[in-house]
Design an enzyme around this catalytic site. Structure first.
Site, short mmCIF file in Angstrom:
data_model
loop_
_atom_site.label_atom_id
_atom_site.label_comp_id
_atom_site.label_asym_id
_atom_site.label_seq_id
_atom_site.Cartn_x
_atom_site.Cartn_y
_atom_site.Cartn_z
N ASN A 86 -4.76 -24.58 19.18
CA ASN A 86 -4.45 -23.26 19.72
C ASN A 86 -4.13 -22.22 18.66
O ASN A 86 -4.32 -21.03 18.89
CB ASN A 86 -3.26 -23.39 20.69
CG ASN A 86 -2.63 -22.05 21.01
OD1 ASN A 86 -3.20 -21.24 21.74
ND2 ASN A 86 -1.45 -21.79 20.45
N TYR A 152 -12.90 -12.12 13.60
CA TYR A 152 -12.33 -12.89 14.70
C TYR A 152 -13.44 -13.41 15.62
O TYR A 152 -13.43 -14.58 16.02
CB TYR A 152 -11.35 -12.02 15.47
CG TYR A 152 -10.61 -12.70 16.60
CD1 TYR A 152 -9.65 -13.66 16.35
CD2 TYR A 152 -10.88 -12.36 17.92
CE1 TYR A 152 -8.96 -14.28 17.39
CE2 TYR A 152 -10.20 -12.97 18.97
CZ TYR A 152 -9.24 -13.93 18.69
OH TYR A 152 -8.56 -14.54 19.73
N LYS A 156 -14.21 -17.33 16.36
CA LYS A 156 -14.13 -17.89 17.71
C LYS A 156 -15.48 -18.37 18.22
O LYS A 156 -15.55 -19.35 18.97
CB LYS A 156 -13.50 -16.87 18.66
CG LYS A 156 -12.03 -16.60 18.39
CD LYS A 156 -11.17 -17.86 18.50
CE LYS A 156 -9.69 -17.57 18.48
NZ LYS A 156 -8.86 -18.79 18.59
N THR A 187 0.51 -11.80 25.19
CA THR A 187 1.17 -12.65 24.20
C THR A 187 1.70 -11.78 23.05
O THR A 187 1.36 -10.61 22.94
CB THR A 187 0.17 -13.65 23.60
OG1 THR A 187 -0.84 -12.91 22.87
CG2 THR A 187 -0.49 -14.49 24.67
#
Length: 254
Positions: A86, A152, A156, A187
């Site tokens: 994660n 990013y 991913k 988050t």
């Protein structure tokens, strides 16, 4: 009896956000949990709230740390049955201003860190008759492109590709490998992104959060608990035949 009784889950980035939510739901289902991260305090604070949990401080971009991480987890709770990769970072910059340092950090944590995490625990997860589970927390950025986060997105997308390759390779062992791909999620990582937008545009943090939420088809932020519920299902016996999937949690198609 919990569905994960006698199972041991290792969760990277386990001190806050999505990782903490996953740790809580797996522990609630009966699993022993090893919480991994670079900051000791949030890991220990969460571990103290869970029935069978321990904190392991490690930098997943370092091979030696990942080896030591698995050894510490095994010493605390026995062999690992479930790996939740994660941990992640999400810096942003226009493509032309993406420095090599930013690129390497983003790839290092999100992709190489996931690889090192899983490889270090693979002997445990694939041991005979365990029906092991590997779940990568990717992103809708692993399924499509977004502006200003090219590093990013590349990382991913790599995570999703790695998960799919592993799922085929490990299928004969009974281990399942899947990627969960949340949209914009409420988050601390998103809060940081909102603050960055606010600093660059002059909009308030709330306005920045609302802008990010609009990218999710249902117009709201995903909650960490929604992601955690999907992970729990993937780790349950009911998901024995779910393998090699990239599951979008975004309120619509990604």
């Amino acid at each position: 009896m919990g569905v994960l009784d006698h199972r041991h889950a290792l969760v990277t980035g386990g001190g806050t956000g999505i990782g903490a939510a996953i740790a809580k739901v797996l522990a609630g289902a009966g699993a022993a949990v090893s919480l991994v991260g670079r900051r000791k305090e949030p890991l220990e604070a969460l571990a103290a709230q869970l029935p069978k949990a321990s904190a392991v401080v490690a930098d997943i971009t370092r091979e030696a740390d990942c080896t030591a991480m698995v050894e510490a987890a095994r010493a605390a709770h026995g062999p690992i049955d479930i790996v939740i990769a994660n941990a992640g970072v999400a810096p942003s910059a226009p493509a032309g201003k993406t420095s090599l340092a930013l690129w390497e950090e983003t790839i290092g944590v999100n992709l190489t860190g996931s690889f090192l995490t899983v490889r270090s625990a693979l002997a445990d997860v694939t041991r005979a008759k365990t029906n092991g589970r590997i779940v990568f927390i990717s992103s809708t950025a692993g399924l499509k492109g977004y502006a200003y986060v090219s590093a990013y997105c590349a990382a991913k997308h790599g995570v999703v590709g790695y998960a799919r390759a592993l799922s085929v390779e490990l299928a004969p062992t009974g281990v399942t490998v899947n990627a969960v791909c949340p949209g914009f999620t409420d988050t601390p990582l998103l809060a940081g992104a909102a603050d960055n937008i606010s600093a660059k545009t002059g909009r308030s943090a709330d306005e920045a959060r609302a802008t990010l939420a609009k990218d999710n088809p249902h117009g709201r932020l995903i909650t960490p608990e929604e992601v955690a519920s999907t992970v729990l299902w993937l780790c349950s016996p009911e998901a024995d035949s779910i393998n090699g999937q990239a599951i979008a949690i975004a309120g619509g198609p990604a």
